[in-house]
Structure formats: C-alpha cells, structure tokens
Design a protein around this motif. Structure first.
Motif, mmCIF file in Angstrom:
data_model
loop_
_atom_site.group_PDB
_atom_site.id
_atom_site.type_symbol
_atom_site.label_atom_id
_atom_site.label_comp_id
_atom_site.label_asym_id
_atom_site.label_seq_id
_atom_site.Cartn_x
_atom_site.Cartn_y
_atom_site.Cartn_z
ATOM 1 N N TRP A 130 -12.152 19.845 2.318
ATOM 2 C CA TRP A 130 -12.596 19.646 3.706
ATOM 3 C C TRP A 130 -11.430 19.706 4.684
ATOM 4 O O TRP A 130 -11.580 20.205 5.802
ATOM 5 N N ARG A 131 -10.266 19.190 4.264
ATOM 6 C CA ARG A 131 -9.103 19.256 5.148
ATOM 7 C C ARG A 131 -8.691 20.719 5.357
ATOM 8 O O ARG A 131 -8.371 21.129 6.473
ATOM 9 N N ARG A 132 -8.714 21.502 4.288
ATOM 10 C CA ARG A 132 -8.382 22.922 4.418
ATOM 11 C C ARG A 132 -9.352 23.617 5.368
ATOM 12 O O ARG A 132 -8.932 24.386 6.247
ATOM 13 N N HIS A 133 -10.646 23.333 5.209
ATOM 14 C CA HIS A 133 -11.635 23.973 6.078
ATOM 15 C C HIS A 133 -11.412 23.583 7.542
ATOM 16 O O HIS A 133 -11.519 24.429 8.438
ATOM 17 N N LEU A 179 -1.175 27.187 19.147
ATOM 18 C CA LEU A 179 -1.053 27.523 17.723
ATOM 19 C C LEU A 179 0.263 27.007 17.153
ATOM 20 O O LEU A 179 0.303 26.453 16.044
ATOM 21 N N LYS A 180 1.329 27.160 17.921
ATOM 22 C CA LYS A 180 2.642 26.684 17.462
ATOM 23 C C LYS A 180 2.643 25.169 17.272
ATOM 24 O O LYS A 180 3.114 24.656 16.246
ATOM 25 N N GLU A 181 2.102 24.438 18.243
ATOM 26 C CA GLU A 181 2.048 22.976 18.134
ATOM 27 C C GLU A 181 1.172 22.541 16.962
ATOM 28 O O GLU A 181 1.503 21.584 16.250
ATOM 29 N N TYR A 182 0.079 23.252 16.765
ATOM 30 C CA TYR A 182 -0.829 22.883 15.671
ATOM 31 C C TYR A 182 -0.144 23.050 14.321
ATOM 32 O O TYR A 182 -0.210 22.172 13.463
ATOM 33 N N TRP A 183 0.535 24.169 14.130
ATOM 34 C CA TRP A 183 1.212 24.404 12.860
ATOM 35 C C TRP A 183 2.358 23.409 12.645
ATOM 36 O O TRP A 183 2.559 22.925 11.516
ATOM 37 N N GLN A 184 3.069 23.067 13.696
ATOM 38 C CA GLN A 184 4.172 22.113 13.563
ATOM 39 C C GLN A 184 3.672 20.710 13.211
ATOM 40 O O GLN A 184 4.367 19.958 12.525
ATOM 41 N N SER A 232 0.952 18.433 8.186
ATOM 42 C CA SER A 232 1.834 17.735 7.247
ATOM 43 C C SER A 232 2.522 18.735 6.319
ATOM 44 O O SER A 232 1.992 19.816 6.039
ATOM 45 N N PRO A 233 3.728 18.396 5.831
ATOM 46 C CA PRO A 233 4.444 19.296 4.906
ATOM 47 C C PRO A 233 3.618 19.636 3.666
ATOM 48 O O PRO A 233 3.709 20.754 3.148
ATOM 49 N N LEU A 234 2.812 18.670 3.202
ATOM 50 C CA LEU A 234 1.985 18.934 2.028
ATOM 51 C C LEU A 234 0.937 19.998 2.314
ATOM 52 O O LEU A 234 0.705 20.904 1.493
ATOM 53 N N ASP A 235 0.330 19.939 3.495
ATOM 54 C CA ASP A 235 -0.680 20.939 3.850
ATOM 55 C C ASP A 235 -0.037 22.307 4.084
ATOM 56 O O ASP A 235 -0.673 23.340 3.828
ATOM 57 N N LYS A 236 1.187 22.312 4.564
ATOM 58 C CA LYS A 236 1.857 23.595 4.784
ATOM 59 C C LYS A 236 2.110 24.340 3.475
ATOM 60 O O LYS A 236 2.280 25.561 3.469
ATOM 61 N N LYS A 237 2.138 23.609 2.373
ATOM 62 C CA LYS A 237 2.339 24.249 1.077
ATOM 63 C C LYS A 237 1.058 24.879 0.532
ATOM 64 O O LYS A 237 1.099 25.565 -0.487
ATOM 65 N N ASP A 238 -0.051 24.618 1.195
ATOM 66 C CA ASP A 238 -1.324 25.223 0.796
ATOM 67 C C ASP A 238 -1.297 26.703 1.188
ATOM 68 O O ASP A 238 -1.222 27.051 2.367
ATOM 69 N N ILE A 248 4.964 33.176 5.738
ATOM 70 C CA ILE A 248 4.663 33.789 4.440
ATOM 71 C C ILE A 248 5.846 33.647 3.488
ATOM 72 O O ILE A 248 5.684 33.300 2.307
ATOM 73 N N GLU A 249 7.052 33.895 3.981
ATOM 74 C CA GLU A 249 8.233 33.821 3.126
ATOM 75 C C GLU A 249 8.461 32.408 2.601
ATOM 76 O O GLU A 249 8.746 32.219 1.411
ATOM 77 N N GLN A 250 8.334 31.424 3.473
ATOM 78 C CA GLN A 250 8.528 30.040 3.029
ATOM 79 C C GLN A 250 7.479 29.646 1.991
ATOM 80 O O GLN A 250 7.790 28.972 1.002
ATOM 81 N N SER A 251 6.245 30.076 2.214
ATOM 82 C CA SER A 251 5.185 29.713 1.282
ATOM 83 C C SER A 251 5.360 30.411 -0.062
ATOM 84 O O SER A 251 5.198 29.802 -1.129
#
Length: 400
Positions: free
Chosen positions: A231-234, A250-255, A258-264, A288-291
């Motif tokens: 549900w969090r991903r959705h 978009l920039k503020e939202y991505w920043q 959480s670091p854990l969600d960014k790894k998704d 993409i590169e970081q992920s």
C-alpha cells in the motif's frame, strides 16, 4: 456435620421441654370480675406460642400481599428482558450464520421490547448491518437513527458501524466525517478506526494521509508488513503521478521519501519515469544508477536507455560496466542498443539489440532494431523486424 449437630440440639430441646412440662405443676390464675379462669402453666405457654406463630404468619401474609403487585411487575419485566435477550441472541446467531433477513427481523423485534440501552444499541447495530447486507439502505439508516435515539451514549459503536457501512457503499467522504466526529468526542483513535480511515483515504485518493496512517499502523503492528509495503508503494506511485507537471513538487516529494522506500526499485522506476516526463534526464539517470548499484532490477535497466541527453557516452560506459556483472540481461542489452543508436554507433547498437533478442525476444527490441535499420538505409530487414515485433505483441495479447 452441621445438620447432625442441629438434629441433636433439637432432640435435646424436645426432651427438655417434655420433662419440664411433665414435672411442672404450676398454674396461672386469671381474674377479671366476675370471671375467674385457672390454667396450667404448660397450657398457657402452649397457647402463647401458638398465638405468636399465628401473629407471625399473619404479619408475613400482610407483607407478602402488599409486595405482590411489585413482585408481579418485576416478574413481568424480567420476562420481557429475557424475551428481548433471547431475540437478540437469535439475531446474533442468524447474522453470523449469514441469514440476514432473519437477523434483521429478530433484532427489530428485540428493539420493540424493554431492554437496557447497551442491548438496544447492539440490536440496532446488528439490524443495520443485516439491512445493509440485503442492500436495503433506507432501512439501514433508520436502524442507525434508532441506535442514536435509544442509546445516545453508545457513540463509538454507532459511528464505527455507520462509517464502515458507508465505506462498503463507496461513500468515503461521509465516512470520514463520521470518523472525524468520533475523534472530536475524545475517543482515542483505536486500531479499527485507523483501518477504517485508511480505507476511506484510499478511496478518496488522499495519498499523503494514507502514508501517515500506514506509519501509525506499522508502529502498532496492526497490519501485515507485506501489505503495508504494497500500500505504501501504491501511495507513492500515485504521488509521483500527481506531480509530473511540477518539477519542484516532484523534487521535494522524492527528497522526503524515506531511504528505505528509495531502495524500492518500483518506486525508483516511477520517480525516474516522472523526471523523464519532465525532461530532467539527469535526475532520472541519478536515481536509476543509485538504485541499480544497490539492487539490480531489469525494469530500471531498460528505463536507463529511454531518457537520453548529451551524456549518452557516459551512460554507455556505465551500462557496459554493469554488463560485466549481468551479461545475459536482455533489458540491459536493449538499453545499450538504444544508447548506441542515439550516438550513431550502428555496429555496436546492432550487436546489443540482436544479443537482447537472442536472450529474450521482445516487441521493444524488434522495434528498436527496425528503427536502426531504417536509419542506416536497410528497409528490408527493418520491415522484417517490424513484422516480427507485431507478431510477438499480438501473440502476447492473445495469451493475456
């Protein structure tokens, strides 16, 4: 043991009275001129005891008679309560058996009987739920109103039930008003209320509130972690979709993710796609590169070749470095083919695209190779790959 002791004491008392009466020769003289009455003492004692017992039973009879109307009234009230309780139990049993029509009738009948407010609230609630299951929404609302009038103090039960039923009817805004009213009563937001609010926020597409509620439920260990992650991903995916027209948002939202969600990888792909939509390929490449450096994902690897800017050569070098660890990844080979095509490295592009098709044939790779042949002036192989790509796409549509 106590019974034996009492029997012995009674026997001793009887023997003592008998012996006392036998050897007692006293008498009592009662004079009331012109009458004179002489009685034995034993007879007088017997008469007095008899009068005492008669007086006791007479008083008891008067007391019982005076209490009889109240006792009859209590008995009838008790019968009514027992009948109402039996009707409520029948309604509950029928409801959990799925016999909603019978449950509604039983609980509606119980509501007409004398009962405490809490029982009335339960009966009205079960009747409302049964009417809802029968899709009789007007009767459901009548039972909800009856619950409010018969048991005004049972606020939590009524509001929770009404909110849940409205959500089942896909009326989230009205359900949220009820849940807000429940919060204003001072009632602590328990887990069930948070779950209802989560469902309401999802239906109303309030994804910021959904994420906040998921954090609360996660702290309470109230939901399965896989479900929370899903549900969090959705919610995040919907958040990216709503910000594809506003680069700063978009920039503020991505920043703020959480670091854990960014790894998704799914979220990283959605964020990269949103940046690519805004033509910010640099940010898309960085995500993409970081992920991919953290965890490999073929979907992200393919997306790496979609948004191409002036740094395509650097992208090719980075992708070829990944290729050493993932030599048979069709998506990575496809991305390299697209990047080389953009840089007009026709030979390398053809090799990478053909390698991708050899690992896993795909409509996208056939299309990319067909376009490459068109650019180098080879229409026949281009047409062949267009046909193969179309055939593959139609076959997959039939399978789906």
């Amino acid at each position: 043991m106590k019974v034996a002791v009492w029997l012995l004491a009674l026997f001793f008392f009887a023997v003592a009275v008998t012996l006392g009466a036998r050897y007692n020769s006293g008498y009592v003289l009662v004079v009331s001129p012109p009458y004179r009455i002489e009685l034995s003492l034993n007879l007088l004692v017997a008469v007095l005891l008899a009068l005492l017992f008669v007086a006791y039973f007479a008083v008891r009879l008067v007391v019982v008679t005076s209490r009889l109307p109240a006792e009859v009234s209590d008995f009838r009230a008790r019968q009514r309560r027992e009948k109402a309780h039996a009707a409520m139990m029948d309604g509950l049993r029928a409801f959990f058996e799925g016999r909603y029509a019978k449950a509604e009738r039983a609980c509606a009948a119980a509501l007409e009987m004398e009962q405490p407010p809490e029982m009335a609230a339960i009966n009205a609630t079960i009747a409302a739920r049964s009417a809802h299951e029968l899709r009789r929404y007007s009767q459901r609302d009548e039972f909800i109103d009856k619950a409010e009038s018969s048991a005004p103090d049972e606020v939590t039960l009524r509001l929770m039930t009404h909110a849940e039923l409205l959500l089942d009817e896909h009326r989230p805004d009205e359900a949220l008003k009820l849940l807000d009213a429940l919060r204003t009563t001072g009632t602590r937001q328990h887990t069930a209320a948070l779950r209802l609010e989560l469902k309401a926020r999802q239906l109303s597409r309030d994804w910021v509130a959904v994420l906040d509620l998921l954090r609360q439920l996660e702290r309470r260990n109230a939901l399965d972690m896989n479900l929370i992650r899903q549900w969090r991903r959705h919610a995040h995916l919907e958040g990216f979709k709503s910000r594809t027209q506003d680069p700063q948002a978009l920039k503020e939202y991505w920043q703020n993710i959480s670091p854990l969600d960014k790894k998704d990888s799914k979220l990283a792909a959605a964020a990269a796609h949103a940046y690519a939509t805004l033509s910010d390929c640099g940010a898309a490449h960085q995500i993409i590169e970081q992920s991919l450096d953290d965890r490999w994902d073929s979907e992200l690897a393919e997306l790496y070749g979609e948004c191409v800017e002036n740094d395509a050569i650097r992208q090719i070098e980075r992708a070829e470095a990944w290729l050493k660890s993932h030599p048979n990844d069709a998506a990575l080979l496809l991305a390299l083919g697209k990047l080389c095509t953009h840089c007009e490295l026709w030979g390398k592009a053809q090799n990478y695209l053909e390698a991708s098709l050899s690992v896993e044939p795909s409509y996208t790779a056939h299309l990319a190779l067909a376009r490459l042949y068109e650019k180098v002036g080879r229409p026949e192989p281009a047409k062949d790959h267009y046909d193969k790509g179309l055939e593959l796409a139609l076959r997959r549509l039939e399978l789906d």
